[in-house]
Scaffold this motif. Structure first.
Motif, PDB file in Angstrom:
ATOM      1  N   LYS A  11      24.051  -4.589   0.431  1.00 39.86           N
ATOM      2  CA  LYS A  11      24.350  -4.649  -0.998  1.00 39.86           C
ATOM      3  C   LYS A  11      23.124  -4.400  -1.875  1.00 39.86           C
ATOM      4  N   ILE A  12      21.947  -4.840  -1.372  1.00 41.70           N
ATOM      5  CA  ILE A  12      20.739  -4.831  -2.205  1.00 41.70           C
ATOM      6  C   ILE A  12      19.570  -4.226  -1.439  1.00 41.70           C
ATOM      7  N   LEU A  13      18.783  -3.421  -2.138  1.00 42.77           N
ATOM      8  CA  LEU A  13      17.532  -2.881  -1.603  1.00 42.77           C
ATOM      9  C   LEU A  13      16.393  -3.448  -2.441  1.00 42.77           C
ATOM     10  N   ILE A  14      15.405  -4.048  -1.774  1.00 37.93           N
ATOM     11  CA  ILE A  14      14.246  -4.611  -2.466  1.00 37.93           C
ATOM     12  C   ILE A  14      13.074  -3.646  -2.336  1.00 37.93           C
ATOM     13  N   LEU A  15      12.497  -3.271  -3.469  1.00 40.44           N
ATOM     14  CA  LEU A  15      11.357  -2.357  -3.502  1.00 40.44           C
ATOM     15  C   LEU A  15      10.175  -3.070  -4.175  1.00 40.44           C
ATOM     16  N   CYS A  16       9.020  -3.009  -3.547  1.00 41.22           N
ATOM     17  CA  CYS A  16       7.829  -3.686  -4.068  1.00 41.22           C
ATOM     18  C   CYS A  16       6.690  -2.682  -4.228  1.00 41.22           C
ATOM     19  N   TYR A  17       6.590  -2.077  -5.376  1.00 38.88           N
ATOM     20  CA  TYR A  17       5.521  -1.106  -5.649  1.00 38.88           C
ATOM     21  C   TYR A  17       5.037  -1.266  -7.079  1.00 38.88           C
ATOM     22  N   PRO A  18       3.711  -1.158  -7.292  1.00 37.42           N
ATOM     23  CA  PRO A  18       2.633  -1.013  -6.318  1.00 37.42           C
ATOM     24  C   PRO A  18       2.696  -2.115  -5.257  1.00 37.42           C
ATOM     25  N   SER A  19       2.227  -1.757  -4.064  1.00 33.97           N
ATOM     26  CA  SER A  19       2.504  -2.574  -2.892  1.00 33.97           C
ATOM     27  C   SER A  19       1.447  -3.635  -2.606  1.00 33.97           C
ATOM     28  N   ASN A  20       1.933  -4.806  -2.294  1.00 30.52           N
ATOM     29  CA  ASN A  20       1.183  -5.827  -1.586  1.00 30.52           C
ATOM     30  C   ASN A  20       1.801  -5.842  -0.185  1.00 30.52           C
ATOM     31  N   PRO A  21       1.052  -5.459   0.877  1.00 27.65           N
ATOM     32  CA  PRO A  21      -0.402  -5.556   1.021  1.00 27.65           C
ATOM     33  C   PRO A  21      -1.182  -4.245   0.980  1.00 27.65           C
ATOM     34  N   THR A  22      -0.548  -3.090   0.933  1.00 31.23           N
ATOM     35  CA  THR A  22      -1.281  -1.847   1.187  1.00 31.23           C
ATOM     36  C   THR A  22      -1.944  -1.240  -0.047  1.00 31.23           C
ATOM     37  N   GLY A  23      -1.492  -1.620  -1.247  1.00 27.84           N
ATOM     38  CA  GLY A  23      -2.000  -0.979  -2.445  1.00 27.84           C
ATOM     39  C   GLY A  23      -1.379   0.379  -2.705  1.00 27.84           C
ATOM     40  N   ALA A  24      -0.335   0.725  -1.941  1.00 25.99           N
ATOM     41  CA  ALA A  24       0.322   2.028  -2.111  1.00 25.99           C
ATOM     42  C   ALA A  24       1.157   2.051  -3.390  1.00 25.99           C
ATOM     43  N   ILE A  25       1.314   3.237  -3.950  1.00 27.21           N
ATOM     44  CA  ILE A  25       2.182   3.425  -5.108  1.00 27.21           C
ATOM     45  C   ILE A  25       3.201   4.516  -4.773  1.00 27.21           C
ATOM     46  N   MET A  26       4.226   4.616  -5.598  1.00 26.35           N
ATOM     47  CA  MET A  26       5.253   5.642  -5.422  1.00 26.35           C
ATOM     48  C   MET A  26       5.241   6.567  -6.643  1.00 26.35           C
ATOM     49  N   THR A  27       5.307   7.875  -6.399  1.00 26.71           N
ATOM     50  CA  THR A  27       5.380   8.852  -7.478  1.00 26.71           C
ATOM     51  C   THR A  27       6.841   9.100  -7.844  1.00 26.71           C
ATOM     52  N   TYR A  28       7.047   9.821  -8.910  1.00 26.31           N
ATOM     53  CA  TYR A  28       8.405  10.189  -9.319  1.00 26.31           C
ATOM     54  C   TYR A  28       9.101  10.943  -8.192  1.00 26.31           C
ATOM     55  N   GLU A  29       8.380  11.863  -7.567  1.00 30.20           N
ATOM     56  CA  GLU A  29       8.951  12.652  -6.470  1.00 30.20           C
ATOM     57  C   GLU A  29       9.268  11.784  -5.251  1.00 30.20           C
ATOM     58  N   ASP A  30       8.441  10.759  -5.017  1.00 30.23           N
ATOM     59  CA  ASP A  30       8.703   9.844  -3.900  1.00 30.23           C
ATOM     60  C   ASP A  30      10.016   9.087  -4.099  1.00 30.23           C
ATOM     61  N   TRP A  31      10.310   8.741  -5.360  1.00 26.63           N
ATOM     62  CA  TRP A  31      11.490   7.930  -5.658  1.00 26.63           C
ATOM     63  C   TRP A  31      12.798   8.700  -5.533  1.00 26.63           C
ATOM     64  N   LEU A  32      12.769  10.000  -5.753  1.00 27.00           N
ATOM     65  CA  LEU A  32      14.015  10.775  -5.832  1.00 27.00           C
ATOM     66  C   LEU A  32      14.887  10.647  -4.578  1.00 27.00           C
ATOM     67  N   PRO A  33      14.364  10.842  -3.358  1.00 27.28           N
ATOM     68  CA  PRO A  33      15.226  10.682  -2.172  1.00 27.28           C
ATOM     69  C   PRO A  33      15.708   9.251  -1.981  1.00 27.28           C
ATOM     70  N   ILE A  34      14.901   8.266  -2.407  1.00 27.23           N
ATOM     71  CA  ILE A  34      15.327   6.867  -2.325  1.00 27.23           C
ATOM     72  C   ILE A  34      16.521   6.644  -3.249  1.00 27.23           C
ATOM     73  N   ALA A  35      16.442   7.212  -4.443  1.00 26.37           N
ATOM     74  CA  ALA A  35      17.534   7.073  -5.409  1.00 26.37           C
ATOM     75  C   ALA A  35      18.833   7.662  -4.869  1.00 26.37           C
ATOM     76  N   LYS A  36      18.737   8.768  -4.136  1.00 27.10           N
ATOM     77  CA  LYS A  36      19.940   9.385  -3.563  1.00 27.10           C
ATOM     78  C   LYS A  36      20.598   8.447  -2.547  1.00 27.10           C
TER      79      LYS A  36
END
Length: 236
Positions: A11-36
């Protein structure tokens, strides 16, 4: 990989960005396939964006800003990280009115309100003066970020460059120790506290989370001690 984890019960997807612990971020292009995937499986997203203001060289992109995702997203954040108000426990949630109304049914009977002093402090944080202080702190974080990554690399612990939050996530595989063994021995023998990568899941094995939310003097001391510890491991 994400879709493989989804079942009819999801039912739910949890997204944590910018990330703890890696410091990674997501770009607009990174989000598009997730949104689909989210749309395909009719999921609600809880987006933990507590580190949204803490990015380096690239602005944070909220998942809610992706077309079609605003009404599906519950954005949760607060003042703890970017405004150094961790102990004040000031947070907030933004979502579609129907979702907020459902949350309110529980919230109103479990929490009276945030402490008044915290509310006043949060308002001050959002003034021009408060935002200037946040920017000044960001410059300091950026300096420490470069310092710790360079220092870990020189020690021989490979580390990708974190683009957000205030953590580095170096690999300790070369030492031959597990994440738990390395963190425990580093604490006992070198008196440096860090978090084993496995605290964040099995995929964190072989990594160590290092926070650089401290002074440059303390970071240099920690890096010296980590270097001595790693050298001792290599020399038996």
């Amino acid at each position: 990989m994400l879709e493989a984890k989804i079942s009819p019960k999801s039912k739910i997807l949890i997204l944590c960005y910018p990330s703890n612990p890696t410091g990674a971020i997501m770009t607009y292009e990174d989000w598009l396939p997730i949104a689909k995937v989210v749309e395909k499986h009719d999921l609600i997203v809880i987006a933990d964006e507590i580190y949204a203001e803490l990015t380096y060289g690239q602005k944070h992109v909220s998942f809610a800003s992706i077309p079609g995702m605003m009404d599906r997203t519950i954005l949760v954040s607060g003042f703890s990280k970017a405004f150094a108000m961790t102990g004040w426990r000031m947070g907030y949630a933004c979502a579609h009115p129907d979702l907020i109304a459902a949350m309110y049914k529980i919230h109103q009977y479990t929490v009276m309100c945030a402490p008044v002093m915290g509310q006043v402090a949060a308002l001050e944080a959002l003034t021009p003066t408060g935002l200037e202080e946040k920017d000044r702190m960001m410059e300091s974080y950026n300096q420490r970020r470069r310092l710790i990554v360079q220092g870990l690399e020189q020690i021989g612990l490979t580390c990708h460059e974190p683009k957000g939050a205030f953590y580095a996530f170096p690999s300790i595989v070369s030492t031959g120790l597990s994440s738990n063994e390395f963190a425990e021995r580093l604490l006992l023998e070198a008196k440096v506290a860090a978090v084993p990568g496995t605290a964040f899941g099995s995929s964190g094995e072989g990594f160590l989370r290092c926070s650089y939310a401290t002074s440059v003097i303390q970071l240099n001391e920690a890096l010296d001690r980590i270097g001595q510890f790693v050298n001792k491991l290599k020399n038996g």
